[in-house]
Design a protein around this motif. Structure first.
Motif, PDB file in Angstrom:
ATOM      1  N   ASP A  16      -1.810  -2.326   6.828  1.00 39.48           N
ATOM      2  CA  ASP A  16      -0.790  -1.403   7.306  1.00 39.48           C
ATOM      3  C   ASP A  16       0.115  -0.989   6.162  1.00 39.48           C
ATOM      4  N   PRO A  17       0.011   0.219   5.657  1.00 42.26           N
ATOM      5  CA  PRO A  17      -0.885   1.273   6.138  1.00 42.26           C
ATOM      6  C   PRO A  17      -2.307   1.045   5.622  1.00 42.26           C
ATOM      7  N   TYR A  18      -3.267   1.516   6.389  1.00 44.78           N
ATOM      8  CA  TYR A  18      -4.673   1.335   6.032  1.00 44.78           C
ATOM      9  C   TYR A  18      -5.023   2.150   4.790  1.00 44.78           C
ATOM     10  N   ASP A  32      -1.948   5.702  -2.526  1.00 47.97           N
ATOM     11  CA  ASP A  32      -1.097   4.587  -2.917  1.00 47.97           C
ATOM     12  C   ASP A  32      -1.858   3.303  -2.623  1.00 47.97           C
ATOM     13  N   LYS A  33      -2.265   2.568  -3.667  1.00 42.51           N
ATOM     14  CA  LYS A  33      -3.002   1.314  -3.482  1.00 42.51           C
ATOM     15  C   LYS A  33      -2.014   0.158  -3.387  1.00 42.51           C
ATOM     16  N   PRO A  34      -2.049  -0.578  -2.279  1.00 42.74           N
ATOM     17  CA  PRO A  34      -1.137  -1.716  -2.170  1.00 42.74           C
ATOM     18  C   PRO A  34      -1.652  -2.933  -2.937  1.00 42.74           C
ATOM     19  N   SER A  35      -0.743  -3.812  -3.298  1.00 43.71           N
ATOM     20  CA  SER A  35      -1.118  -5.095  -3.877  1.00 43.71           C
ATOM     21  C   SER A  35      -1.940  -5.868  -2.860  1.00 43.71           C
ATOM     22  N   GLY A  36      -2.991  -6.543  -3.335  1.00 41.59           N
ATOM     23  CA  GLY A  36      -3.833  -7.343  -2.454  1.00 41.59           C
ATOM     24  C   GLY A  36      -5.108  -6.656  -2.016  1.00 41.59           C
ATOM     25  N   LEU A  37      -5.266  -5.375  -2.344  1.00 42.73           N
ATOM     26  CA  LEU A  37      -6.468  -4.619  -1.982  1.00 42.73           C
ATOM     27  C   LEU A  37      -7.292  -4.357  -3.235  1.00 42.73           C
ATOM     28  N   LEU A  38      -8.588  -4.647  -3.163  1.00 45.71           N
ATOM     29  CA  LEU A  38      -9.481  -4.329  -4.280  1.00 45.71           C
ATOM     30  C   LEU A  38      -9.611  -2.811  -4.423  1.00 45.71           C
ATOM     31  N   SER A  39      -9.800  -2.335  -5.651  1.00 45.43           N
ATOM     32  CA  SER A  39     -10.055  -0.907  -5.877  1.00 45.43           C
ATOM     33  C   SER A  39     -11.473  -0.550  -5.476  1.00 45.43           C
ATOM     34  N   ALA A  55     -11.249   5.168   1.496  1.00 38.71           N
ATOM     35  CA  ALA A  55     -11.187   6.611   1.220  1.00 38.71           C
ATOM     36  C   ALA A  55     -12.489   7.292   1.639  1.00 38.71           C
ATOM     37  N   GLN A  56     -13.627   6.663   1.359  1.00 36.24           N
ATOM     38  CA  GLN A  56     -14.916   7.269   1.683  1.00 36.24           C
ATOM     39  C   GLN A  56     -15.190   7.296   3.183  1.00 36.24           C
ATOM     40  N   ALA A  57     -14.521   6.453   3.956  1.00 36.25           N
ATOM     41  CA  ALA A  57     -14.675   6.512   5.413  1.00 36.25           C
ATOM     42  C   ALA A  57     -14.136   7.839   5.945  1.00 36.25           C
ATOM     43  N   ALA A  58     -13.083   8.358   5.310  1.00 38.27           N
ATOM     44  CA  ALA A  58     -12.503   9.639   5.723  1.00 38.27           C
ATOM     45  C   ALA A  58     -13.101  10.808   4.948  1.00 38.27           C
TER      46      ALA A  58
END
Length: 158
Positions: A16-18, A32-39, A55-58
């Motif tokens: 959140d946010p996804y 905006d990439k949050p901390s804790g998420l792999l690139s 991103a590719q899901a959308a």
């Protein structure tokens, strides 16, 4: 030597946010990439949730141009077509892209600003860490400026 993640590491990416989109047009997707998420996806199946897959899901055509470490938050640029991917990739490769980071470091830095100008190369046994190598490293210039001195740490712009 096994360089896998410690047994205590559990990948628990924020949801959140996804996916926070800052800009999108025919050429670029800026998020905006949050901390804790792999690139990008990790090797293990449980590490497949990442900024790229979200991103590719959308937008299936979206392609990663650069990465940020999992614990680093910040703006990332994805290409929306092959020409944009080529053009952006060359900008990063030729070091035309300027990046700015805010970091909090342990200790109180005495100087208000400075620079580190040392050749860096990937420290393969300790990825994603880098190391100085005057023989094989690429030029790397980091200018830094103190933003705030706290009780035990210093906040700097890199």
């Amino acid at each position: 030597m096994n360089q896998s993640a410690p047994a205590s590491f559990v990948y628990d990416p924020p949801v959140d946010p996804y996916l926070q989109v800052l800009h999108r047009d025919e050429e670029l997707l800026v998020v905006d990439k949050p901390s804790g998420l792999l690139s990008v996806p990790g090797k293990a199946a449980e590490h497949s949730d990442c900024l790229e897959s979200r991103a590719q899901a959308a937008w299936p055509e979206a392609r990663i141009v650069h990465r940020l470490d999992m614990d680093t938050s910040g703006v990332m640029v994805l290409a929306m077509n092959p020409a944009a991917h080529r053009h952006l990739g060359l900008q990063f490769e030729r070091r035309k892209t300027r990046k700015s980071y805010i970091a909090e470091v342990w200790g109180l830095m005495s100087a208000d600003e400075g620079e580190v100008d040392l050749p860096l190369i990937c420290d393969w046994p300790n990825r994603p860490k880098q190391m100085v190598s005057f023989e094989h490293g690429k030029p790397a210039l980091t200018r830094w400026q103190v933003l705030e001195r706290r009780e035990r740490t210093t906040r700097v712009r890199l």
